[in-house]
Scaffold this active site. Structure first.
Site, PDB file in Angstrom:
ATOM      1  N   ARG A 102      -7.287  -1.126  -6.668  1.00 10.13           N
ATOM      2  CA  ARG A 102      -7.657  -2.479  -6.227  1.00 10.13           C
ATOM      3  C   ARG A 102      -8.752  -3.067  -7.110  1.00 10.13           C
ATOM      4  O   ARG A 102      -8.762  -4.269  -7.405  1.00 10.13           O
ATOM      5  CB  ARG A 102      -8.125  -2.433  -4.764  1.00 10.13           C
ATOM      6  CG  ARG A 102      -6.964  -2.283  -3.826  1.00 10.13           C
ATOM      7  CD  ARG A 102      -7.297  -1.545  -2.538  1.00 10.13           C
ATOM      8  NE  ARG A 102      -6.049  -0.980  -2.042  1.00 10.13           N
ATOM      9  CZ  ARG A 102      -5.240  -1.590  -1.182  1.00 10.13           C
ATOM     10  NH1 ARG A 102      -5.586  -2.735  -0.655  1.00 10.13           N
ATOM     11  NH2 ARG A 102      -4.101  -1.053  -0.835  1.00 10.13           N
ATOM     12  N   CYS A 121      -5.985   4.332  -3.679  1.00 12.00           N
ATOM     13  CA  CYS A 121      -6.215   2.930  -3.294  1.00 12.00           C
ATOM     14  C   CYS A 121      -7.381   2.196  -3.973  1.00 12.00           C
ATOM     15  O   CYS A 121      -7.167   1.201  -4.675  1.00 12.00           O
ATOM     16  CB  CYS A 121      -6.444   2.843  -1.797  1.00 12.00           C
ATOM     17  SG  CYS A 121      -5.097   3.486  -0.799  1.00 12.00           S
ATOM     18  N   LYS A 153       1.949   9.630  -5.019  1.00 16.01           N
ATOM     19  CA  LYS A 153       0.511   9.350  -4.874  1.00 16.01           C
ATOM     20  C   LYS A 153      -0.350  10.527  -5.331  1.00 16.01           C
ATOM     21  O   LYS A 153      -0.027  11.681  -5.053  1.00 16.01           O
ATOM     22  CB  LYS A 153       0.215   9.029  -3.408  1.00 16.01           C
ATOM     23  CG  LYS A 153      -1.231   8.681  -3.116  1.00 16.01           C
ATOM     24  CD  LYS A 153      -1.419   8.189  -1.684  1.00 16.01           C
ATOM     25  CE  LYS A 153      -2.888   7.841  -1.432  1.00 16.01           C
ATOM     26  NZ  LYS A 153      -3.095   7.250  -0.096  1.00 16.01           N
ATOM     27  N   SER A 176      -8.912   1.595   4.602  1.00 15.12           N
ATOM     28  CA  SER A 176      -7.612   2.093   5.064  1.00 15.12           C
ATOM     29  C   SER A 176      -7.615   2.241   6.582  1.00 15.12           C
ATOM     30  O   SER A 176      -8.621   2.653   7.160  1.00 15.12           O
ATOM     31  CB  SER A 176      -7.308   3.460   4.444  1.00 15.12           C
ATOM     32  OG  SER A 176      -7.074   3.315   3.078  1.00 15.12           O
ATOM     33  N   ASP A 199       0.832  -1.207   0.000  1.00 14.41           N
ATOM     34  CA  ASP A 199       0.000   0.000   0.000  1.00 14.41           C
ATOM     35  C   ASP A 199       0.864   1.254   0.000  1.00 14.41           C
ATOM     36  O   ASP A 199       1.756   1.405   0.841  1.00 14.41           O
ATOM     37  CB  ASP A 199      -0.882  -0.027   1.254  1.00 14.41           C
ATOM     38  CG  ASP A 199      -2.073   0.895   1.135  1.00 14.41           C
ATOM     39  OD1 ASP A 199      -2.182   1.614   0.127  1.00 14.41           O
ATOM     40  OD2 ASP A 199      -2.900   0.896   2.059  1.00 14.41           O
ATOM     41  N   ASP A 200       0.590   2.156  -0.919  1.00 11.23           N
ATOM     42  CA  ASP A 200       1.296   3.445  -0.985  1.00 11.23           C
ATOM     43  C   ASP A 200       2.811   3.241  -0.970  1.00 11.23           C
ATOM     44  O   ASP A 200       3.551   3.942  -0.267  1.00 11.23           O
ATOM     45  CB  ASP A 200       0.893   4.354   0.192  1.00 11.23           C
ATOM     46  CG  ASP A 200      -0.539   4.870   0.062  1.00 11.23           C
ATOM     47  OD1 ASP A 200      -1.291   4.323  -0.768  1.00 11.23           O
ATOM     48  OD2 ASP A 200      -0.900   5.812   0.790  1.00 11.23           O
ATOM     49  N   HIS A 213     -10.916  -2.480   1.031  1.00 11.33           N
ATOM     50  CA  HIS A 213     -11.126  -1.148   0.441  1.00 11.33           C
ATOM     51  C   HIS A 213     -11.898  -1.153  -0.871  1.00 11.33           C
ATOM     52  O   HIS A 213     -11.672  -0.314  -1.747  1.00 11.33           O
ATOM     53  CB  HIS A 213      -9.782  -0.400   0.272  1.00 11.33           C
ATOM     54  CG  HIS A 213      -9.947   1.074   0.518  1.00 11.33           C
ATOM     55  ND1 HIS A 213      -8.940   1.997   0.448  1.00 11.33           N
ATOM     56  CD2 HIS A 213     -11.071   1.784   0.841  1.00 11.33           C
ATOM     57  CE1 HIS A 213      -9.400   3.199   0.702  1.00 11.33           C
ATOM     58  NE2 HIS A 213     -10.700   3.094   0.948  1.00 11.33           N
ATOM     59  N   HIS A 223       1.240   2.281   4.357  1.00 12.91           N
ATOM     60  CA  HIS A 223       0.257   3.364   4.275  1.00 12.91           C
ATOM     61  C   HIS A 223       0.330   4.118   5.600  1.00 12.91           C
ATOM     62  O   HIS A 223       0.596   3.531   6.642  1.00 12.91           O
ATOM     63  CB  HIS A 223      -1.144   2.762   4.074  1.00 12.91           C
ATOM     64  CG  HIS A 223      -2.220   3.766   3.776  1.00 12.91           C
ATOM     65  ND1 HIS A 223      -2.705   4.640   4.727  1.00 12.91           N
ATOM     66  CD2 HIS A 223      -2.904   4.023   2.638  1.00 12.91           C
ATOM     67  CE1 HIS A 223      -3.652   5.394   4.175  1.00 12.91           C
ATOM     68  NE2 HIS A 223      -3.795   5.048   2.913  1.00 12.91           N
ATOM     69  N   LYS A 251      -6.160  -5.447   3.766  1.00 13.65           N
ATOM     70  CA  LYS A 251      -6.966  -4.256   3.462  1.00 13.65           C
ATOM     71  C   LYS A 251      -7.821  -4.491   2.211  1.00 13.65           C
ATOM     72  O   LYS A 251      -7.278  -4.654   1.118  1.00 13.65           O
ATOM     73  CB  LYS A 251      -6.019  -3.076   3.232  1.00 13.65           C
ATOM     74  CG  LYS A 251      -6.698  -1.830   2.679  1.00 13.65           C
ATOM     75  CD  LYS A 251      -5.731  -0.685   2.631  1.00 13.65           C
ATOM     76  CE  LYS A 251      -6.223   0.430   1.729  1.00 13.65           C
ATOM     77  NZ  LYS A 251      -5.333   1.590   1.732  1.00 13.65           N
ATOM     78  N   ASP A 297      -0.341  -0.785  -4.792  1.00 14.97           N
ATOM     79  CA  ASP A 297      -1.570  -0.172  -5.331  1.00 14.97           C
ATOM     80  C   ASP A 297      -1.376   1.221  -5.901  1.00 14.97           C
ATOM     81  O   ASP A 297      -2.083   1.627  -6.818  1.00 14.97           O
ATOM     82  CB  ASP A 297      -2.681  -0.152  -4.261  1.00 14.97           C
ATOM     83  CG  ASP A 297      -2.412   0.818  -3.118  1.00 14.97           C
ATOM     84  OD1 ASP A 297      -1.228   1.131  -2.854  1.00 14.97           O
ATOM     85  OD2 ASP A 297      -3.386   1.266  -2.485  1.00 14.97           O
ATOM     86  N   ASN A 298      -0.435   1.974  -5.347  1.00 12.49           N
ATOM     87  CA  ASN A 298      -0.174   3.324  -5.876  1.00 12.49           C
ATOM     88  C   ASN A 298       1.123   3.846  -5.277  1.00 12.49           C
ATOM     89  O   ASN A 298       1.676   3.251  -4.345  1.00 12.49           O
ATOM     90  CB  ASN A 298      -1.335   4.290  -5.599  1.00 12.49           C
ATOM     91  CG  ASN A 298      -1.715   4.382  -4.135  1.00 12.49           C
ATOM     92  OD1 ASN A 298      -2.721   3.824  -3.709  1.00 12.49           O
ATOM     93  ND2 ASN A 298      -0.906   5.083  -3.337  1.00 12.49           N
TER      94      ASN A 298
HETATM   95 MG    MG Z   1      -2.794   2.976  -1.482  1.00 13.55          MG
END
Ligand code: MG
Length: 500
Positions: A74, A70, A303, A151, A30-31, A126, A230, A124, A282-283
Site C-alpha cells: 500500500r 499488505c 502471499k 486488517s 486484498d490478498d 493499513h 482477506h 482498509k 495488494d498481494n
Molecule cells: Mg493484503
C-alpha cells in the site's frame, strides 16, 4: 509519439477549468490472486462488474505489486516508491504500531490536491494510526475517510463475520486486541464494526463522494482499498450463499457488487467518460487458508513469497472513450499509478526518487510501457540480502528463495514454511513468457545468450541497489497497547472495554 500524447492531453484536459480534469478511482483488492477473477479464468467466481471493467478496459497480464504483504504494498501504491524507501517494513503495521507512513512521503492524494481535487479514502488503510491519529488518511492528503484503519483480522472477530448469525464463524483472529473499529475521518464511529453492513456503508460513502464532487464541478480522487477476500471472509445478506465458491466467493461477489455500484454512480452522474478507474490488488492469495484463501491460478505460490504468485496481480485500467478495450502483456506496477495520474492531471511529481514510471502512453495506446524491470523484496527486506528476485523483460532471476506460512498447505514444497532461505549463485532464471509458473529454471550452459541476459540483470540490480536508501523502519519502532484505537480511551479493562 510524445506530440500525439500532448495533443491528446491538451484537448482532453483543459487546465484552465477544473471540471475538465480527469477523475481517478483506485480500487485495491486484498490478498487476491492472479487466478481469482472470472476475467482471469476462475471457473466459479462471480465477478460480473470486474469482468465488465476488463471487457471494456485494458487488462494487464504482467502487472506487479511491490510486496507480498499488505502495508508495504500500500505504501508503494500511494507513493510510487518501493517500501524500503518509506520504511514500511518488515511485515505489516499493527493496531498499536508507533510508526506509520512517514508524513514527508507524498501520496497520490497529496499530488492531486493542490490542483483542486476532492480526495477520499474508503476501506482498509493499513498505513498506520499512531499517536493521536498521526498517520490516518486525513493526515496524508485525503479530505475524508471511512474505514477500518488496518486488517480486519486484527481484533477478535468470532462473532462479527458470519451471516446468518447462527452459522459458526471460521477462526478467532487477534483476540488480545481491541475490537475492530470503524473510523470516520479521525473519530471512531462504531466499535466493534458491523461487518454485515460494512459494504453498504462503503458503497453509500463512495456514491455520496462522487455525486457531491460532480455536483460541485470538482475533479475527484477516490481510493477504495477493500477488506474483502482477506481472511476472515465475510459477506452480508445480499451475497452470502450466492456464489458457487463458498465464503471466499461470497466475499468476492459482495466486493464486486460495490464495484458495480461505483460504475452505476459514474454513469448516473455523467462522470464515467471523465474517470480513470484502476483496479488491482495488494498481494497474492493467502494459500494457508486453503479453500478460504484466494487462488494464484497458474502462478507459483502466493502471499508472503517472492514467486510470481505472491506479487503478480490482476489489474485493469478502465476509461470509456479514452482507453481502448484490450489485453496488454507489457510490464507495469502499482508504482506506476502515481506518475501516471500526475501526468494525466498535469500535476508536478514529488521531488524525491520515484520508482514508478508514467504509463500514460501505454494506457492511451500510444506506445509501450517504459518499465523494463521489477524488483522483488521479501517481507523483511534488509540491506544485507537486498533483492530476492528481479524481473528484466521476460526473464526473472531469483537470488534467494524461501517458503512461508502464508503460502503453506499447497503441495508445492517451495511454497511451504519448511523451505528455508536458500541462496542461488548463479541465480535461478525463468522465462516467464514460456514458463509463467516458474517451474523450469533455464540452464546457462544449454541456453545460448542467457549469459548476456544474466549480465544485464546483474547490471540492473547493481544500478537499482546503488539508488536505494533504506528509510528508517517504521514497523521496527514497535507497538504500544495504549495506541490501539479505543472509543472510550480511559476505560478499563482494555482491550475488552473498548466497545461503544
Ligand atoms: Mg493484503
Amino acid at each position: 509519439m510524445e506530440r500525439a500524447l500532448f495533443a491528446f492531453l491538451s484537448v482532453a484536459l483543459c487546465s484552465s477549468c477544473l471540471a475538465s480534469l480527469p477523475n481517478f478511482i483506485v480500487i485495491f483488492a486484498d490478498d487476491l490472486g492472479y487466478g481469482d477473477l472470472g476475467c482471469y479464468g476462475h471457473p466459479s467466481s462471480l465477478t460480473p462488474n470486474l469482468d465488465r471493467l476488463a471487457a471494456q478496459g485494458l487488462r494487464f497480464t504482467d502487472f506487479y505489486c511491490t510486496s507480498p504483504v499488505c502495508s508495504p504494498s500500500r505504501a508503494s501504491l500511494l507513493t510510487g516508491r518501493y517500501q524500503t524507501r518509506s520504511g514500511i517494513y518488515p511485515g505489516v503495521l499493527y493496531p498499536g504500531s508507533i510508526g506509520g507512513l512517514p508524513l514527508n512521503e507524498t501520496t497520490i492524494a497529496e499530488v492531486l490536491k493542490p490542483l483542486g481535487y476532492a480526495t477520499a479514502a474508503v476501506g482498509k488503510w493499513h498505513l498506520g494510526v499512531g499517536p493521536n491519529g498521526t498517520y490516518l488518511p486525513t493526515r496524508q492528503g485525503f479530505d475524508q475517510y471511512l474505514g477500518i484503519p488496518y486488517s480486519h483480522d486484527m481484533g477478535p472477530c468470532w462473532n462479527l463475520t458470519c451471516f446468518p448469525p447462527d452459522i459458526k464463524c471460521f477462526g478467532l483472529c487477534d483476540v488480545g486486541t481491541v475490537k475492530v473499529p470503524l473510523m470516520k475521518n479521525e473519530v471512531i464511529e462504531q466499535q466493534p464494526v458491523n461487518f454485515l453492513d460494512l459494504e453498504r456503508a462503503y458503497s453509500d460513502f463512495a456514491t455520496n463522494f462522487i455525486t457531491v464532487s460532480v455536483k460541485n464541478n470538482q475533479p475527484f480522487f477516490l481510493y477504495y482499498p477493500s477488506h474483502h477476500t482477506h481472511y476472515p471472509q465475510y459477506a452480508g445478506p445480499g451475497a452470502t450463499g450466492r456464489s458457487l465458491r463458498g465464503p471466499f466467493g461470497d466475499a468476492l461477489l459482495e466486493f464486486d457488487t460495490t464495484v458495480g455500484k461505483i460504475l452505476t454512480t459514474l454513469e448516473q452522474t455523467g462522470a464515467i467518460n471523465r474517470t480513470l478507474v484502476f483496479f488491482t490488488a495488494d498481494n497474492g492469495p493467502e494459500l494457508m487458508r486453503q479453500a478460504r484463501g484466494g487462488n494464484s491460478g497458474l502462478l507459483k505460490c502466493g502471499k508472503g513469497t517472492t514467486y510470481d504468485g505472491g506479487m503478480r496481480e490482476p489489474a485493469i485500467a478502465f476509461w470509456p472513450g479514452t482507453i481502448k478495450p484490450g489485453v496488454t502483456h507489457e510490464l507495469a506496477s502499482t508504482l506506476d499509478i502515481l506518475p501516471t495520474m500526475a501526468r494525466l492531471a498535469g500535476a508536478p511529481l514529488p521531488s524525491v526518487q520515484l520508482d514508478g514510471v508514467d504509463m500514460t502512453q501505454l494506457l492511451l495506446g500510444l506506445g509501450k510501457s517504459r518499465r523494463e524491470a521489477m524488483m522483488f523484496y521479501p517481507t523483511d527486506p534488509s540491506e544485507k540480502y537486498s533483492l530476492f528476485a528481479l524481473r528484466l523483460w521476460k526473464y526473472k532471476a531469483h537470488f534467494y528463495t524461501r517458503g512461508t506460512t502464508h503460502s503453506g498447505t499447497v503441495p508445492d514444497k517451495d511454497c511451504q514454511v519448511f523451505s528455508v532461505l536458500k541462496a542461488h549463485d548463479p541465480p535461478l532464471i525463468f522465462d516467464l513468457e514460456a514458463d509463467p509458473s516458474e517451474n523450469y529454471p533455464l540452464s546457462l550452459e544449454k541456453k545460448p545468450g542467457l549469459r548476456t541476459v544474466l549480465a544485464r540483470i546483474l547490471e540492473a540490480k547493481a544500478k537499482f541497489e546503488a539508488s536505494m536508501v533504506f528509510g528508517e523502519s517504521q514497523i521496527g519502532k514497535g507497538s504500544d497497547r495504549e495506541l490501539e484505537p479505543c472509543c472510550s480511551p480511559l476505560c478499563v479493562p482494555k482491550p475488552s472495554c473498548c466497545q461503544c
